[in-house]
Write an enzyme that holds these catalytic residues in place. Structure first.
Site, PDB file in Angstrom:
ATOM      1  N   CYS A  77      -9.807  -7.998 -11.508  1.00  0.00           N
ATOM      2  CA  CYS A  77      -9.587  -9.027 -12.519  1.00  0.00           C
ATOM      3  C   CYS A  77     -10.376 -10.284 -12.161  1.00  0.00           C
ATOM      4  O   CYS A  77     -11.597 -10.269 -12.268  1.00  0.00           O
ATOM      5  CB  CYS A  77      -8.087  -9.290 -12.699  1.00  0.00           C
ATOM      6  SG  CYS A  77      -7.719 -10.287 -14.160  1.00  0.00           S
ATOM      7  N   HIS A 184      -6.470  -4.445 -14.529  1.00  0.00           N
ATOM      8  CA  HIS A 184      -5.628  -4.315 -13.344  1.00  0.00           C
ATOM      9  C   HIS A 184      -5.300  -2.845 -13.129  1.00  0.00           C
ATOM     10  O   HIS A 184      -4.412  -2.303 -13.795  1.00  0.00           O
ATOM     11  CB  HIS A 184      -4.318  -5.090 -13.542  1.00  0.00           C
ATOM     12  CG  HIS A 184      -4.476  -6.560 -13.436  1.00  0.00           C
ATOM     13  ND1 HIS A 184      -4.415  -7.214 -12.227  1.00  0.00           N
ATOM     14  CD2 HIS A 184      -4.707  -7.495 -14.380  1.00  0.00           C
ATOM     15  CE1 HIS A 184      -4.587  -8.511 -12.445  1.00  0.00           C
ATOM     16  NE2 HIS A 184      -4.758  -8.714 -13.727  1.00  0.00           N
ATOM     17  N   GLU A 186      -3.664  -1.549 -10.819  1.00  0.00           N
ATOM     18  CA  GLU A 186      -2.298  -1.386 -10.308  1.00  0.00           C
ATOM     19  C   GLU A 186      -1.263  -1.593 -11.417  1.00  0.00           C
ATOM     20  O   GLU A 186      -0.061  -1.428 -11.180  1.00  0.00           O
ATOM     21  CB  GLU A 186      -2.028  -2.336  -9.136  1.00  0.00           C
ATOM     22  CG  GLU A 186      -1.961  -3.812  -9.475  1.00  0.00           C
ATOM     23  CD  GLU A 186      -3.318  -4.433  -9.749  1.00  0.00           C
ATOM     24  OE1 GLU A 186      -4.345  -3.755  -9.532  1.00  0.00           O
ATOM     25  OE2 GLU A 186      -3.341  -5.603 -10.176  1.00  0.00           O
TER      26      GLU A 186
END
Lengths: 210, 256
Positions: A77, A184, A186
């Site tokens: 990011c 992102h 994750e």
């Protein structure tokens, strides 16, 4: 090493790495960076504030050196945007300068229709080439984005994934050892974890080779 | 293209999910982490947990819930309910929440929005607005903001408050029509559209979904960016997959 400069979502990044079987060292110490097998640079929030935090901690130089050393480097990011030369967030605000180009603001209109800012939610990534970081990722996979600015590398080499929001912007940069995503991973479910898995594999190969 | 989001919402009381769910294969249908994982597997785009516990130590329990959930589930998690201070915000984000939702506290102490946005980023600060339609008065249609679970009138105009909240730093609005909530008759589309057009940030519509067409209407007539749904998923009326396939078949961009 997951870089801790008070500007990242460290826990979720660390947890994602843990599911890949590694125990990351979360650290803001340049010495840890120099010794690392692989580095992950997370980041949310404002670019200029992040650069200030990196500079204050003496991390900017070591990050550049690490990227040049050929060891695996993963930016997430804001961590992608910080790789570029400049960010438009503030006039003339410098970033790390690892990838030539600038960071620009996303448009808030498309053909007269208002676009919500930040670009928030799941959007697809058109992959244009392969890279070890992208193994097993289907072209057109959806990932979770939340950002108001985007990276605009000067040269096409390394721009391996683009996403559309008002315009087509670079959502995946991957060249040799430097990998970075605007989304992102994750927060992108199993397909995002796959990217972490691939990055860990890159790091393992590198560690074995040295 | 950016897809619209379907966000299941779970009410948590003392660390347990309430309001029932009909998943049959779960060991423990009241365990937030199991339900979160189930909704994730089913295609939920994000998750919202609302802490409805009345007691003052509910925050500690909720922190534990958030930690456990965020260890297993890798999609965005928003936590709301009783968040009153910047310390509450920090605790939830550190525990693993990606966003926090603040409602009454945002109205009573608007500085919380700004402090939260400055410290953690606007994208972490969702302002939840509960609104009821104003039926008398010159400015019709209009909606008034209520606090404390939709019970206490504030005298604030919902559209103006939404604009102010975003100006203070909120990165997203979670909008609930208290008139429609639980009625299964659809969202208040006029309210949703008014808010969506008034603010530059994403708007999540909440309150009223009873069938899949209501979801479609929220995205089209309501111009919402996301829908929060509790009842229609909890009681097994529809699965998330059914909802997404239906919406995709009607050309709403969906992650399927």
């Amino acid at each position: 090493v997951v870089v801790d400069y008070e500007s990242g979502n460290l826990r979720s990044v660390s947890r994602a790495l843990e599911t890949c079987g590694v125990s990351p060292l979360v650290s803001g110490d340049p010495a840890d960076l120099r010794d690392a097998d692989a580095v992950v640079l997370p980041g949310v929030g404002a670019g200029p504030a992040a650069m200030s935090a990196l500079n204050q901690r003496g991390l900017s130089g070591p990050l550049r050196e690490f990227a040049e050393s050929g060891r695996p480097f993963f930016g997430i990011c804001l961590g992608l945007q910080l790789l570029l030369d400049w960010t438009d967030e503030e006039p003339g605000a410098p970033c790390l300068g690892i990838v030539p180009g600038s960071v620009r603001r996303l448009p808030d209109r498309e053909n007269g229709t208002a676009l919500k800012i930040p670009h928030m939610g799941w959007n697809s990534v058109a992959l244009t080439d392969d890279h070890p970081a992208l193994h097993g990722i289907d072209p057109g996979s959806y990932f979770y984005f939340v950002h108001s600015f985007y990276a605009e590398p000067t040269r096409p080499e390394g721009v391996l994934g683009t996403t559309e929001y008002g315009l087509h912007f670079c959502s995946v940069y991957a060249k040799d050892n430097v990998v970075a995503t605007q989304f992102h991973p994750e927060k992108s479910g199993p397909v995002g974890l796959r990217i972490y898995h691939n990055f860990v594999a890159m790091a393992a190969r590198g560690a074995r080779a040295s | 293209v950016l897809t619209r989001r379907i966000i299941p919402c779970l009410d948590v009381d003392g660390g347990r999910v309430v309001k029932g769910t009909s998943f049959v294969n779960l060991r423990d249908a009241g365990d937030p982490a199991e339900l979160a994982a189930q909704y994730d597997r089913e295609g939920g785009d994000e998750l919202v947990f609302l802490d409805i516990t009345a007691s003052s130590d509910s925050r500690d329990t909720m922190v534990g819930v958030v930690q456990r959930v965020s260890e297993q589930v890798f999609i965005p998690l928003t936590v709301g309910g009783g968040i009153r201070s910047i310390e509450d915000v920090r605790r939830m984000l550190n525990a693993g929440a990606d966003k926090v939702s603040i409602n009454t506290a945002a109205i009573n102490t608007p500085d919380l929005i700004t402090d939260g946005a400055n410290q953690f980023g606007s994208q972490c600060i969702v302002v939840a607005i509960d609104a009821r339609r104003v039926v008398e008065g010159e400015e019709y249609p209009a909606w008034q903001v209520f606090t404390h679970g939709g019970r206490n009138p504030t005298g604030l105009d919902a559209v103006k408050w939404a604009q102010r909240a975003v100006g203070l730093g909120s990165g997203e609005i979670l909008l609930t029509s208290m008139d429609e909530d639980g009625q299964l008759n659809g969202y208040d589309l006029e309210l949703t559209r008014a808010i969506s057009r008034a603010v530059p940030v994403p708007v999540i519509a909440s309150g009223g979904a009873g069938n899949l067409e209501h979801l479609y209407d929220a995205f089209t007539g309501g111009e919402a960016d996301a829908v929060l749904a509790a009842s229609i998923f909890h009681f097994g009326t529809y699965s998330i997959a059914e909802a997404k396939n239906y919406l995709a078949s009607r050309d709403i961009p969906m992650r399927v």
